[in-house]
Design a protein around this motif. Structure first.
Motif, PDB file in Angstrom:
ATOM      1  N   VAL A 158      -1.898   6.468   9.748  1.00 14.13           N
ATOM      2  CA  VAL A 158      -2.527   5.715   8.665  1.00 14.13           C
ATOM      3  C   VAL A 158      -3.987   5.406   8.984  1.00 14.13           C
ATOM      4  O   VAL A 158      -4.384   5.318  10.149  1.00 14.13           O
ATOM      5  N   LYS A 159      -4.771   5.233   7.936  1.00 13.96           N
ATOM      6  CA  LYS A 159      -6.145   4.756   8.087  1.00 13.96           C
ATOM      7  C   LYS A 159      -6.185   3.235   8.037  1.00 13.96           C
ATOM      8  O   LYS A 159      -7.051   2.609   8.652  1.00 13.96           O
ATOM      9  N   HIS A 160      -5.283   2.658   7.268  1.00 17.98           N
ATOM     10  CA  HIS A 160      -5.260   1.204   7.064  1.00 17.98           C
ATOM     11  C   HIS A 160      -3.918   0.661   7.523  1.00 17.98           C
ATOM     12  O   HIS A 160      -2.872   1.083   7.035  1.00 17.98           O
ATOM     13  N   GLY A 161      -3.950  -0.279   8.471  1.00 20.02           N
ATOM     14  CA  GLY A 161      -2.718  -0.924   8.910  1.00 20.02           C
ATOM     15  C   GLY A 161      -2.320  -2.044   7.976  1.00 20.02           C
ATOM     16  O   GLY A 161      -3.009  -2.369   7.005  1.00 20.02           O
ATOM     17  N   LYS A 162      -1.180  -2.646   8.242  1.00 20.02           N
ATOM     18  CA  LYS A 162      -0.729  -3.809   7.492  1.00 20.02           C
ATOM     19  C   LYS A 162      -1.760  -4.925   7.654  1.00 20.02           C
ATOM     20  O   LYS A 162      -2.365  -5.031   8.721  1.00 20.02           O
ATOM     21  N   PRO A 163      -2.061  -5.708   6.625  1.00 18.85           N
ATOM     22  CA  PRO A 163      -1.334  -5.928   5.381  1.00 18.85           C
ATOM     23  C   PRO A 163      -1.637  -4.946   4.242  1.00 18.85           C
ATOM     24  O   PRO A 163      -1.171  -5.149   3.131  1.00 18.85           O
ATOM     25  N   HIS A 164      -2.437  -3.928   4.513  1.00 17.84           N
ATOM     26  CA  HIS A 164      -2.661  -2.898   3.501  1.00 17.84           C
ATOM     27  C   HIS A 164      -1.325  -2.210   3.206  1.00 17.84           C
ATOM     28  O   HIS A 164      -0.516  -2.009   4.115  1.00 17.84           O
ATOM     29  N   PRO A 165      -1.079  -1.809   1.969  1.00 19.49           N
ATOM     30  CA  PRO A 165       0.212  -1.186   1.641  1.00 19.49           C
ATOM     31  C   PRO A 165       0.377   0.241   2.143  1.00 19.49           C
ATOM     32  O   PRO A 165       1.487   0.793   2.070  1.00 19.49           O
ATOM     33  N   GLU A 166      -0.702   0.864   2.670  1.00 17.46           N
ATOM     34  CA  GLU A 166      -0.625   2.278   3.034  1.00 17.46           C
ATOM     35  C   GLU A 166       0.572   2.632   3.909  1.00 17.46           C
ATOM     36  O   GLU A 166       1.247   3.638   3.651  1.00 17.46           O
ATOM     37  N   PRO A 167       0.894   1.861   4.970  1.00 19.54           N
ATOM     38  CA  PRO A 167       2.042   2.268   5.793  1.00 19.54           C
ATOM     39  C   PRO A 167       3.345   2.384   4.994  1.00 19.54           C
ATOM     40  O   PRO A 167       4.096   3.361   5.169  1.00 19.54           O
ATOM     41  N   TYR A 168       3.592   1.435   4.114  1.00 15.65           N
ATOM     42  CA  TYR A 168       4.831   1.484   3.339  1.00 15.65           C
ATOM     43  C   TYR A 168       4.766   2.516   2.215  1.00 15.65           C
ATOM     44  O   TYR A 168       5.774   3.143   1.882  1.00 15.65           O
ATOM     45  N   LEU A 169       3.602   2.721   1.666  1.00 15.58           N
ATOM     46  CA  LEU A 169       3.460   3.792   0.672  1.00 15.58           C
ATOM     47  C   LEU A 169       3.718   5.147   1.334  1.00 15.58           C
ATOM     48  O   LEU A 169       4.371   6.026   0.732  1.00 15.58           O
ATOM     49  N   GLN A 170       3.233   5.315   2.561  1.00 14.62           N
ATOM     50  CA  GLN A 170       3.496   6.562   3.277  1.00 14.62           C
ATOM     51  C   GLN A 170       4.981   6.709   3.592  1.00 14.62           C
ATOM     52  O   GLN A 170       5.543   7.818   3.525  1.00 14.62           O
ATOM     53  N   GLY A 171       5.619   5.596   3.959  1.00  9.16           N
ATOM     54  CA  GLY A 171       7.041   5.641   4.236  1.00  9.16           C
ATOM     55  C   GLY A 171       7.840   6.101   3.028  1.00  9.16           C
ATOM     56  O   GLY A 171       8.750   6.936   3.140  1.00  9.16           O
ATOM     57  N   MET A 172       7.479   5.583   1.857  1.00  5.76           N
ATOM     58  CA  MET A 172       8.159   6.010   0.630  1.00  5.76           C
ATOM     59  C   MET A 172       7.866   7.472   0.322  1.00  5.76           C
ATOM     60  O   MET A 172       8.759   8.215  -0.115  1.00  5.76           O
ATOM     61  N   ALA A 173       6.630   7.885   0.540  1.00  6.89           N
ATOM     62  CA  ALA A 173       6.249   9.268   0.244  1.00  6.89           C
ATOM     63  C   ALA A 173       7.023  10.262   1.112  1.00  6.89           C
ATOM     64  O   ALA A 173       7.370  11.357   0.652  1.00  6.89           O
ATOM     65  N   LYS A 174       7.312   9.882   2.359  1.00  8.61           N
ATOM     66  CA  LYS A 174       8.029  10.786   3.257  1.00  8.61           C
ATOM     67  C   LYS A 174       9.417  11.141   2.729  1.00  8.61           C
ATOM     68  O   LYS A 174       9.933  12.227   3.023  1.00  8.61           O
ATOM     69  N   VAL A 175      10.022  10.221   1.986  1.00 13.76           N
ATOM     70  CA  VAL A 175      11.379  10.478   1.479  1.00 13.76           C
ATOM     71  C   VAL A 175      11.408  10.555  -0.047  1.00 13.76           C
ATOM     72  O   VAL A 175      12.477  10.544  -0.657  1.00 13.76           O
ATOM     73  N   LYS A 176      10.197  10.587  -0.649  1.00 15.22           N
ATOM     74  CA  LYS A 176      10.057  10.737  -2.100  1.00 15.22           C
ATOM     75  C   LYS A 176      10.831   9.656  -2.847  1.00 15.22           C
ATOM     76  O   LYS A 176      11.610   9.927  -3.769  1.00 15.22           O
ATOM     77  N   ARG A 177      10.572   8.410  -2.460  1.00 13.47           N
ATOM     78  CA  ARG A 177      11.227   7.264  -3.095  1.00 13.47           C
ATOM     79  C   ARG A 177      10.191   6.387  -3.797  1.00 13.47           C
ATOM     80  O   ARG A 177       8.998   6.422  -3.476  1.00 13.47           O
ATOM     81  N   THR A 178      10.661   5.585  -4.735  1.00 11.55           N
ATOM     82  CA  THR A 178       9.835   4.621  -5.451  1.00 11.55           C
ATOM     83  C   THR A 178      10.162   3.220  -4.949  1.00 11.55           C
ATOM     84  O   THR A 178      11.208   3.008  -4.303  1.00 11.55           O
ATOM     85  N   PRO A 179       9.317   2.230  -5.232  1.00 13.22           N
ATOM     86  CA  PRO A 179       9.574   0.875  -4.733  1.00 13.22           C
ATOM     87  C   PRO A 179      10.936   0.318  -5.140  1.00 13.22           C
ATOM     88  O   PRO A 179      11.575  -0.386  -4.341  1.00 13.22           O
ATOM     89  N   GLU A 180      11.385   0.627  -6.354  1.00 14.19           N
ATOM     90  CA  GLU A 180      12.680   0.080  -6.784  1.00 14.19           C
ATOM     91  C   GLU A 180      13.866   0.750  -6.113  1.00 14.19           C
ATOM     92  O   GLU A 180      15.019   0.365  -6.342  1.00 14.19           O
ATOM     93  N   GLU A 181      13.584   1.725  -5.241  1.00 10.35           N
ATOM     94  CA  GLU A 181      14.644   2.366  -4.461  1.00 10.35           C
ATOM     95  C   GLU A 181      14.625   1.922  -2.999  1.00 10.35           C
ATOM     96  O   GLU A 181      15.449   2.388  -2.210  1.00 10.35           O
TER      97      GLU A 181
END
Length: 243
Positions: A158-181
């Motif tokens: 990541v370029k931006h650590g927490k509290p930026h959302p990038e780490p969790y957005l990347q986590g969702m992208a890895k498994v092709k999930r949306t926040p409600e999942e």
């Protein structure tokens, strides 16, 4: 209580139905009881650099990348910007101090927690602000079969650590999930803020000195007083999501 928190999240996010398939899980302070040693290592580094700091303040920075913490410290102490090269050099010293402490302790009841997720067909994604190889290299031993290699987000990704959302957005992208999942499992305010900014339902767990009230202020949808308490409740939490 669980259903009430879920209903409030759905109302706040204008979501009619949650289909939780994935848990995005922090590492330090969640999977490993490591923060007490990280704080010692950071204090040793700041003492070397003549930067005024306390051990306890580093609990509040959990989730930031090591380079991000170093840049923040130098800006605060010296009003000085730090190059990528210098940040990496100083973080390597901190990592060396951490390694010399020589203790990588699994968080009590965390293995039970991850096994419950696996047994309920909840996909697991590691999302950590750490780049500490001495802990990351223990995952396959301590959490065998829990985190696939392609389902891990670390400070190196990541370029931006927490509290930026990038780490969790990347986590969702890895498994092709949306926040409600997805649910986020965290133990620190910055991580909770990152999970909320990514749009997820966030569960906070008190495993260190940060009080439950601070996790609630950071936006956690549910907070548990210990990992044991969370692991005990997890089957009911999963049932509440699926009801």
């Amino acid at each position: 209580m669980f259903q009430q928190a879920i209903n409030l999240y759905k109302e706040q996010n204008n979501i009619k139905h949650l289909n939780i398939t994935t848990a995005l899980i922090d590492m330090d302070g969640v999977l490993y009881d490591s923060m007490k040693y990280h704080t010692i290592a950071w204090k040793m580094l700041t003492d070397d650099l003549n930067i005024e700091a306390t051990r306890d303040e580093f609990y509040l920075y959990e989730g930031m990348t090591g380079a991000g913490i170093i840049r923040m410290l130098f800006k605060r102490a010296f009003d000085e910007e730090v190059s990528d090269e210098k940040a990496a050099e100083l973080y390597a010293i901190k990592a060396k101090y951490f390694g010399e402490i020589g203790k990588v302790e699994v968080m009590p009841d965390a293995q039970r927690m991850t096994s419950i997720l696996r047994d309920n067909d909840i996909e697991r994604v590691l999302v950590t602000g750490s780049g500490q190889a001495s802990i990351l290299n223990c995952l396959d031993r301590d959490y065998a079969g829990i985190f696939d290699l392609d389902k891990r987000v670390t400070a190196h990704d990541v370029k931006h650590g927490k509290p930026h959302p990038e780490p969790y957005l990347q986590g969702m992208a890895k498994v092709k999930r949306t926040p409600e999942e997805c649910i986020v499992i965290e133990n620190a305010p910055l991580g909770i803020q990152a999970g909320k900014a990514a749009g997820c339902f966030v569960i906070g767990i008190t495993t260190g000195p940060i009080p439950k009230e601070d996790m609630i202020k950071a936006g956690a949808d549910l907070v548990f007083g210990s990992m044991k308490e969370f692991a005990d409740a997890l089957p009911s939490v999963i049932d509440a999501f699926r009801s």
